[in-house]
Design a protein around this motif. Structure first.
Motif, PDB file in Angstrom:
ATOM      1  N   ARG A  23      -6.467  -1.643 -66.593  1.00 10.78           N
ATOM      2  CA  ARG A  23      -7.821  -1.686 -67.138  1.00 10.78           C
ATOM      3  C   ARG A  23      -8.734  -0.674 -66.425  1.00 10.78           C
ATOM      4  N   THR A  24      -8.536  -0.506 -65.120  1.00  6.98           N
ATOM      5  CA  THR A  24      -9.334   0.461 -64.371  1.00  6.98           C
ATOM      6  C   THR A  24      -9.036   1.880 -64.825  1.00  6.98           C
ATOM      7  N   LEU A  25      -7.758   2.211 -65.004  1.00  8.37           N
ATOM      8  CA  LEU A  25      -7.394   3.542 -65.466  1.00  8.37           C
ATOM      9  C   LEU A  25      -7.932   3.810 -66.860  1.00  8.37           C
ATOM     10  N   ALA A  26      -7.926   2.782 -67.703  1.00  2.30           N
ATOM     11  CA  ALA A  26      -8.363   2.955 -69.089  1.00  2.30           C
ATOM     12  C   ALA A  26      -9.877   2.957 -69.238  1.00  2.30           C
ATOM     13  N   TYR A  27     -10.606   2.644 -68.181  1.00  2.00           N
ATOM     14  CA  TYR A  27     -12.066   2.516 -68.268  1.00  2.00           C
ATOM     15  C   TYR A  27     -12.720   3.783 -68.811  1.00  2.00           C
ATOM     16  N   GLY A  28     -12.167   4.941 -68.443  1.00  2.00           N
ATOM     17  CA  GLY A  28     -12.699   6.177 -68.999  1.00  2.00           C
ATOM     18  C   GLY A  28     -13.047   7.242 -67.990  1.00  2.00           C
ATOM     19  N   VAL A  29     -12.916   6.944 -66.686  1.00  7.32           N
ATOM     20  CA  VAL A  29     -13.175   7.959 -65.679  1.00  7.32           C
ATOM     21  C   VAL A  29     -12.009   8.939 -65.603  1.00  7.32           C
ATOM     22  N   ALA A  30     -10.781   8.419 -65.671  1.00  5.39           N
ATOM     23  CA  ALA A  30      -9.594   9.269 -65.634  1.00  5.39           C
ATOM     24  C   ALA A  30      -9.413   9.984 -66.973  1.00  5.39           C
ATOM     25  N   ASP A  31      -8.828  11.187 -66.919  1.00  7.00           N
ATOM     26  CA  ASP A  31      -8.634  11.995 -68.122  1.00  7.00           C
ATOM     27  C   ASP A  31      -7.602  11.353 -69.047  1.00  7.00           C
ATOM     28  N   GLY A  32      -7.823  11.525 -70.361  1.00  4.37           N
ATOM     29  CA  GLY A  32      -6.904  10.980 -71.345  1.00  4.37           C
ATOM     30  C   GLY A  32      -6.453  12.024 -72.344  1.00  4.37           C
ATOM     31  N   VAL A  33      -5.222  11.890 -72.799  1.00  4.18           N
ATOM     32  CA  VAL A  33      -4.652  12.743 -73.836  1.00  4.18           C
ATOM     33  C   VAL A  33      -4.105  11.836 -74.922  1.00  4.18           C
ATOM     34  N   THR A  48     -13.578   5.413 -73.339  1.00  3.16           N
ATOM     35  CA  THR A  48     -13.874   4.243 -72.530  1.00  3.16           C
ATOM     36  C   THR A  48     -13.212   3.052 -73.210  1.00  3.16           C
ATOM     37  N   THR A  49     -13.530   1.848 -72.770  1.00  2.00           N
ATOM     38  CA  THR A  49     -12.957   0.654 -73.389  1.00  2.00           C
ATOM     39  C   THR A  49     -14.064  -0.326 -73.726  1.00  2.00           C
ATOM     40  N   GLU A 110     -20.013   0.048 -87.098  1.00  2.00           N
ATOM     41  CA  GLU A 110     -19.743  -0.229 -85.691  1.00  2.00           C
ATOM     42  C   GLU A 110     -19.904   1.012 -84.809  1.00  2.00           C
ATOM     43  N   LEU A 111     -20.285   2.145 -85.428  1.00  2.00           N
ATOM     44  CA  LEU A 111     -20.370   3.394 -84.670  1.00  2.00           C
ATOM     45  C   LEU A 111     -21.458   3.338 -83.593  1.00  2.00           C
ATOM     46  N   ARG A 112     -22.600   2.763 -83.917  1.00  2.00           N
ATOM     47  CA  ARG A 112     -23.697   2.723 -82.950  1.00  2.00           C
ATOM     48  C   ARG A 112     -23.287   1.946 -81.694  1.00  2.00           C
ATOM     49  N   ALA A 113     -22.675   0.783 -81.883  1.00  2.00           N
ATOM     50  CA  ALA A 113     -22.239  -0.010 -80.737  1.00  2.00           C
ATOM     51  C   ALA A 113     -21.182   0.738 -79.931  1.00  2.00           C
ATOM     52  N   ALA A 114     -20.268   1.439 -80.627  1.00  2.00           N
ATOM     53  CA  ALA A 114     -19.242   2.214 -79.929  1.00  2.00           C
ATOM     54  C   ALA A 114     -19.868   3.367 -79.150  1.00  2.00           C
ATOM     55  N   ALA A 115     -20.871   4.016 -79.745  1.00  2.00           N
ATOM     56  CA  ALA A 115     -21.539   5.124 -79.062  1.00  2.00           C
ATOM     57  C   ALA A 115     -22.257   4.636 -77.807  1.00  2.00           C
ATOM     58  N   LEU A 116     -22.905   3.482 -77.890  1.00  2.00           N
ATOM     59  CA  LEU A 116     -23.582   2.929 -76.717  1.00  2.00           C
ATOM     60  C   LEU A 116     -22.583   2.611 -75.612  1.00  2.00           C
ATOM     61  N   ARG A 117     -21.441   2.059 -76.004  1.00  2.00           N
ATOM     62  CA  ARG A 117     -20.415   1.736 -75.014  1.00  2.00           C
ATOM     63  C   ARG A 117     -19.893   3.009 -74.335  1.00  2.00           C
ATOM     64  N   HIS A 120     -22.217   4.664 -71.630  1.00  2.00           N
ATOM     65  CA  HIS A 120     -22.271   4.084 -70.290  1.00  2.00           C
ATOM     66  C   HIS A 120     -21.408   4.883 -69.311  1.00  2.00           C
ATOM     67  N   ALA A 121     -20.260   5.316 -69.775  1.00  2.00           N
ATOM     68  CA  ALA A 121     -19.360   6.092 -68.925  1.00  2.00           C
ATOM     69  C   ALA A 121     -19.540   7.593 -69.106  1.00  2.00           C
ATOM     70  N   HIS A 122     -19.999   8.002 -70.290  1.00  2.00           N
ATOM     71  CA  HIS A 122     -20.111   9.427 -70.610  1.00  2.00           C
ATOM     72  C   HIS A 122     -21.420   9.683 -71.359  1.00  2.00           C
ATOM     73  N   PRO A 123     -22.510   9.945 -70.647  1.00  2.00           N
ATOM     74  CA  PRO A 123     -23.789  10.209 -71.325  1.00  2.00           C
ATOM     75  C   PRO A 123     -23.818  11.603 -71.945  1.00  2.00           C
ATOM     76  N   ARG A 124     -23.105  11.754 -73.056  1.00  2.00           N
ATOM     77  CA  ARG A 124     -22.987  13.051 -73.722  1.00  2.00           C
ATOM     78  C   ARG A 124     -23.987  13.148 -74.872  1.00  2.00           C
ATOM     79  N   PRO A 125     -24.518  14.357 -75.122  1.00  2.00           N
ATOM     80  CA  PRO A 125     -25.502  14.507 -76.209  1.00  2.00           C
ATOM     81  C   PRO A 125     -24.925  14.214 -77.584  1.00  2.00           C
TER      82      PRO A 125
END
Length: 260
Positions: A23-33, A48-49, A110-117, A120-125
């Motif tokens: 769960r920690t690895l999947a949180y979104g800090v580590a890179d994903g492919v 993120t998750t 559900e896009l707005r809720a997903a974008a907010l989530r 939290h980990a990636h404040p991207r424009p």
């Protein structure tokens, strides 16, 4: 990561479960492919998750994986995650995880809720106007991966998890701030780190490698001929901590004992 013997054996050191580590690895800090049949491998710009650990992945709407979903409810896919230490070290990979499952596009409602989530980990424009269209086309979208099986491989070992076990766990409480803490320790307290180790560890440079609520990993480099290469030592906390207040308290005790 090679591991050195400490005053406690690996079996008795309290640490995160395999599900917590995944769960920690999947949180979104580590890179994903993202990997899917017939689709080129593609790094995920941000992921993120949700609360149940379901990965949410920000991708361009014209990406090959989004095209593969056109006309399909879902497609089989794997999110490959590689965790790299924030401190510059040789052999910086600390762990890997593979989340296998079924990928689908998040519905418009559900896009707005997903974008907010995600923010939290990636404040991207891109997340500010996720549903906006330009020239009649959406630029970005969010995909969700329903995990059917999870694998994790790190310093603690390898494990394969069922989706329920993975979903019931929680990421480490310091996953979002670990990088800042470790880089601060490395820049401001590197000279003090060797004094935190058991006397059985050969003397030499020490760098911070990892942090979780149960303890720290330290990367040690003993000068030849004592050790031909670096090795890692686990420094367990006296008790698990759950917030920054508790972590500061543990650090004060550790460094007080290390003060000559």
């Amino acid at each position: 990561m090679p591991r050195a013997e400490t005053t406690q054996s690996r079996q008795t050191i309290q640490g995160p479960t395999a599900a917590e580590r995944a769960r920690t690895l999947a949180y979104g800090v580590a890179d994903g492919v993202l990997v899917a049949p017939g689709v080129p491998y593609a790094p995920v710009p941000a992921h993120t998750t949700d609360r149940d650990g379901r990965p949410l992945l920000l991708v361009r709407a014209d990406a090959p994986i989004a095209a593969a979903l056109a006309g399909e409810d879902d497609v089989p896919a794997t999110l490959r995650i590689c965790d790299v230490a924030p401190v510059p070290l040789p052999d910086r990979v600390r762990g890997r995880a593979w989340l296998h499952g079924w990928l689908s596009e998040v519905p418009d409602g559900e896009l707005r809720a997903a974008a907010l989530r995600l923010s939290h980990a990636h404040p991207r424009p891109e997340l500010l106007d996720l549903g906006a269209e330009r020239d009649g086309r959406r630029e970005w979208t969010v995909l969700a991966l329903e995990a059917a099986q999870v694998e994790v491989d790190d310093a603690w070992g390898s494990a394969t998890l069922e989706p329920e076990e993975y979903a019931d766990a929680a990421p480490d409480p310091f996953v979002a701030v670990e990088a800042g803490i470790l880089t601060h320790l490395d820049s401001a307290h590197r000279a003090e780190l060797p004094r935190l180790l058991p006397r059985s560890v050969p003397p030499g440079p020490v760098r911070p490698l990892g942090l979780d609520r149960y303890g720290m990993w330290l990367r040690c480099s003993a000068p030849p001929p004592d050790a031909p290469s670096s090795f890692d030592v686990r420094l367990p906390f006296a008790e698990p901590v759950s917030d920054l207040h508790g972590l500061r308290r543990v650090y004060r005790r550790l460094f007080a004992r290390a003060t000559p």
